[in-house]
Scaffold this motif. Sequence first.
Motif, PDB file in Angstrom:
ATOM      1  N   LEU A  64     -98.881 -50.963  -0.147  1.00 41.93           N
ATOM      2  CA  LEU A  64     -99.975 -51.190  -1.092  1.00 41.93           C
ATOM      3  C   LEU A  64    -101.317 -50.786  -0.499  1.00 41.93           C
ATOM      4  O   LEU A  64    -101.652 -51.152   0.627  1.00 41.93           O
ATOM      5  CB  LEU A  64    -100.034 -52.664  -1.489  1.00 41.93           C
ATOM      6  N   ALA A  65    -102.086 -50.014  -1.268  1.00 41.78           N
ATOM      7  CA  ALA A  65    -103.480 -49.724  -0.946  1.00 41.78           C
ATOM      8  C   ALA A  65    -104.340 -50.273  -2.074  1.00 41.78           C
ATOM      9  O   ALA A  65    -103.922 -50.296  -3.231  1.00 41.78           O
ATOM     10  CB  ALA A  65    -103.699 -48.221  -0.799  1.00 41.78           C
ATOM     11  N   VAL A  66    -105.532 -50.731  -1.746  1.00 43.96           N
ATOM     12  CA  VAL A  66    -106.441 -51.293  -2.742  1.00 43.96           C
ATOM     13  C   VAL A  66    -107.725 -50.465  -2.768  1.00 43.96           C
ATOM     14  O   VAL A  66    -108.320 -50.199  -1.724  1.00 43.96           O
ATOM     15  CB  VAL A  66    -106.783 -52.772  -2.440  1.00 43.96           C
ATOM     16  N   ARG A  67    -108.117 -50.063  -3.963  1.00 44.48           N
ATOM     17  CA  ARG A  67    -109.333 -49.280  -4.135  1.00 44.48           C
ATOM     18  C   ARG A  67    -110.246 -50.002  -5.112  1.00 44.48           C
ATOM     19  O   ARG A  67    -109.817 -50.417  -6.182  1.00 44.48           O
ATOM     20  CB  ARG A  67    -109.016 -47.887  -4.675  1.00 44.48           C
ATOM     21  N   THR A  68    -111.503 -50.155  -4.744  1.00 43.46           N
ATOM     22  CA  THR A  68    -112.482 -50.830  -5.597  1.00 43.46           C
ATOM     23  C   THR A  68    -113.265 -49.804  -6.408  1.00 43.46           C
ATOM     24  O   THR A  68    -113.897 -48.901  -5.842  1.00 43.46           O
ATOM     25  CB  THR A  68    -113.453 -51.677  -4.760  1.00 43.46           C
ATOM     26  N   VAL A  69    -113.211 -49.931  -7.733  1.00 43.06           N
ATOM     27  CA  VAL A  69    -113.969 -49.065  -8.638  1.00 43.06           C
ATOM     28  C   VAL A  69    -114.661 -49.974  -9.652  1.00 43.06           C
ATOM     29  O   VAL A  69    -114.028 -50.447 -10.605  1.00 43.06           O
ATOM     30  CB  VAL A  69    -113.063 -48.055  -9.362  1.00 43.06           C
ATOM     31  N   PRO A  70    -115.952 -50.254  -9.472  1.00 45.67           N
ATOM     32  CA  PRO A  70    -116.641 -51.192 -10.371  1.00 45.67           C
ATOM     33  C   PRO A  70    -116.709 -50.718 -11.819  1.00 45.67           C
ATOM     34  O   PRO A  70    -116.710 -51.533 -12.744  1.00 45.67           O
ATOM     35  CB  PRO A  70    -118.042 -51.294  -9.758  1.00 45.67           C
ATOM     36  N   ASP A  71    -116.770 -49.408 -12.036  1.00 44.58           N
ATOM     37  CA  ASP A  71    -116.947 -48.883 -13.390  1.00 44.58           C
ATOM     38  C   ASP A  71    -115.958 -47.744 -13.629  1.00 44.58           C
ATOM     39  O   ASP A  71    -116.172 -46.617 -13.182  1.00 44.58           O
ATOM     40  CB  ASP A  71    -118.387 -48.386 -13.574  1.00 44.58           C
ATOM     41  N   LEU A  72    -114.881 -48.021 -14.348  1.00 46.19           N
ATOM     42  CA  LEU A  72    -113.866 -46.996 -14.583  1.00 46.19           C
ATOM     43  C   LEU A  72    -114.376 -45.871 -15.467  1.00 46.19           C
ATOM     44  O   LEU A  72    -113.865 -44.754 -15.417  1.00 46.19           O
ATOM     45  CB  LEU A  72    -112.623 -47.622 -15.215  1.00 46.19           C
ATOM     46  N   ALA A  73    -115.376 -46.145 -16.271  1.00 47.54           N
ATOM     47  CA  ALA A  73    -115.932 -45.096 -17.118  1.00 47.54           C
ATOM     48  C   ALA A  73    -116.540 -43.968 -16.294  1.00 47.54           C
ATOM     49  O   ALA A  73    -116.652 -42.835 -16.759  1.00 47.54           O
ATOM     50  CB  ALA A  73    -116.995 -45.680 -18.049  1.00 47.54           C
ATOM     51  N   ALA A  74    -116.921 -44.282 -15.050  1.00 49.25           N
ATOM     52  CA  ALA A  74    -117.518 -43.283 -14.164  1.00 49.25           C
ATOM     53  C   ALA A  74    -116.503 -42.706 -13.179  1.00 49.25           C
ATOM     54  O   ALA A  74    -116.880 -41.950 -12.278  1.00 49.25           O
ATOM     55  CB  ALA A  74    -118.685 -43.910 -13.394  1.00 49.25           C
ATOM     56  N   LEU A  75    -115.237 -43.025 -13.348  1.00 51.45           N
ATOM     57  CA  LEU A  75    -114.197 -42.555 -12.426  1.00 51.45           C
ATOM     58  C   LEU A  75    -114.079 -41.034 -12.482  1.00 51.45           C
ATOM     59  O   LEU A  75    -114.036 -40.438 -13.562  1.00 51.45           O
ATOM     60  CB  LEU A  75    -112.856 -43.183 -12.810  1.00 51.45           C
TER      61      LEU A  75
END
Length: 208
Positions: free
Chosen positions: A44-55
């Motif tokens: 498992l790896a964890v990635r933090t993305v606060p705003d998916l709209a900006a992915l």
Amino acid sequence: MKITVFGATGGVGGHVVRQALDAGHQVTAVVRDAARFDLEHPSLAVRTVPDLAALTELDPCDAVLSGVGPRGRKEGLVATTATRGILRAMAAAGVRRIVVVSAAPVGPPPEDETFLNRRLLLPVVGAVLRDVYADLTAMEEELRSSGVEWTAVRPPKLTDKPVTGEYRRVIGGSPRGGYSISRADTAHAVLAALDDPATIRRAVGVAY
């Protein structure tokens, strides 16, 4: 298989991550707040993305699974805007397969649905949660226009019962009289659809 899971801290998404790891997949869990996600696993790896709209990019993967959706009636187009960002990142990475969690009321009721469901229960639920279903409907429209190999799993009322792997599934429709299914079994259905070519570019209704 390498899988990226969006909405990994959600009710269904958390089960997706755990079941995928138990099945031997390599998983990247995408979360808005890493402090809310305490699972650890060698695969498992964890990635933090606060705003998916900006992915704009994905970690290397073979497929995407998404449990992202509104948590209330007034959150706006949460699933739709997140899915747009996910699709953009998939296109950039050359990833084709995505399975998302939608909801049973997004599709029409079964032709042989009970009178009580068709005339009373479903219209009331649809009216109360109109904004939520509008978001999920728009999300599915984004998928249909994207050209990716998508599947939308549509559960009815979600419960917190454990996974059983025993539920009804209707490709392109909904099970008659399907009132509920657990979040864990919905996650099971998401993973089951991943390798099922019959579900590509189709909605899949699931219920007990």
